[in-house]
Motif scaffolding. Structure first.
Motif, short mmCIF file in Angstrom:
data_model
loop_
_atom_site.label_atom_id
_atom_site.label_comp_id
_atom_site.label_asym_id
_atom_site.label_seq_id
_atom_site.Cartn_x
_atom_site.Cartn_y
_atom_site.Cartn_z
N TRP A 35 -17.62 0.34 6.07
CA TRP A 35 -18.38 1.62 5.37
C TRP A 35 -16.91 1.49 4.63
N SER A 36 -15.46 0.89 4.89
CA SER A 36 -14.19 1.13 4.06
C SER A 36 -14.52 0.54 2.83
N SER A 37 -15.27 -0.85 3.18
CA SER A 37 -15.36 -1.24 1.51
C SER A 37 -16.16 -0.59 0.47
N LEU A 38 -16.84 0.26 0.47
CA LEU A 38 -17.82 0.50 0.05
C LEU A 38 -17.10 1.72 -0.65
N SER A 39 -17.48 2.42 -1.69
CA SER A 39 -17.09 3.46 -2.23
C SER A 39 -18.35 4.20 -2.71
N LEU A 40 -18.63 5.45 -3.28
CA LEU A 40 -19.84 5.60 -3.93
C LEU A 40 -19.65 6.59 -4.80
N LEU A 41 -20.29 6.06 -6.37
CA LEU A 41 -20.11 6.78 -7.25
C LEU A 41 -20.19 8.05 -7.63
N PRO A 42 -19.70 8.69 -8.66
CA PRO A 42 -20.47 10.32 -8.94
C PRO A 42 -22.10 9.67 -9.38
N PRO A 43 -23.41 10.19 -9.19
CA PRO A 43 -24.22 10.25 -10.18
C PRO A 43 -23.87 10.20 -11.88
N LEU A 44 -25.07 9.02 -12.46
CA LEU A 44 -24.54 9.72 -14.02
C LEU A 44 -24.54 10.78 -14.49
N GLU A 45 -25.72 11.29 -14.14
CA GLU A 45 -25.49 12.47 -14.89
C GLU A 45 -23.78 13.31 -15.06
N SER A 46 -23.51 13.22 -14.11
CA SER A 46 -21.96 14.32 -13.80
C SER A 46 -20.58 13.48 -14.40
N ARG A 47 -21.25 12.16 -14.86
CA ARG A 47 -20.23 11.19 -15.88
C ARG A 47 -19.76 12.26 -17.54
#
Length: 154
Positions: A35-47
């Motif tokens: 869980w510490s290695s995973l990082s969730l990216l924000p959705p494409l629409e929010s960039r």
């Protein structure tokens, strides 16, 4: 006193985040590492900017003029089926044109026959009164009445 305060905070913290409860310490360490290695990216629409989305329309480039010289394209000989198809189409169009000429000739003959029949029957048709004669007759009758009135006055 810092130890009991930390213990109380840890208990509150564990109430909300007790994910690995009842697992072996080895599984817990592996799960924490995962869980510490995973990082969730924000959705494409929010960039604001994305590599997948083009931000600008392409700029139109001036087209090359044909004044440099005409392009010579080597004529490609048509294939045998294409030639055969063209010949069949031409034959169909010629047949349609012939049929059209025949129909127009037939209509012309029928028109001539109809006109001849009408000319023959003209003598036997009743004469139609012309609408112009009626107002003229009315004017004559009115003038006759006027003349009679004038005579009576004299």
């Amino acid at each position: 006193m810092s130890a009991p305060a930390e213990a109380a905070q840890q208990e509150d913290f564990d109430k909300f985040f007790t994910v690995f409860d009842g697992s072996s310490p080895e599984d817990v360490s592996h799960a924490r590492q995962l869980w510490s290695s995973l990082s969730l990216l924000p959705p494409l629409e929010s960039r604001l900017v994305s590599a997948d989305i083009r931000q600008r329309l392409p700029v139109s480039r001036p087209q090359r003029s044909s004044t440099a010289g005409p392009k010579i394209i080597a004529p490609v000989p048509p294939s045998v089926p294409a030639l055969r198809q063209r010949q069949e189409e031409r034959q169909r169009y010629v047949a349609m044109a012939d049929q059209r000429r025949e129909i127009l000739a037939l209509l012309g003959r029928q028109r001539e026959q109809r006109i001849q029949k009408e000319l023959i029957s003209v003598d036997f048709k009743p004469k139609m009164k012309i609408s112009r004669e009626k107002p003229v007759k009315l004017q004559q009758s009115d003038s006759e009445m006027d003349q009679e009135l004038v005579r009576q006055l004299q």
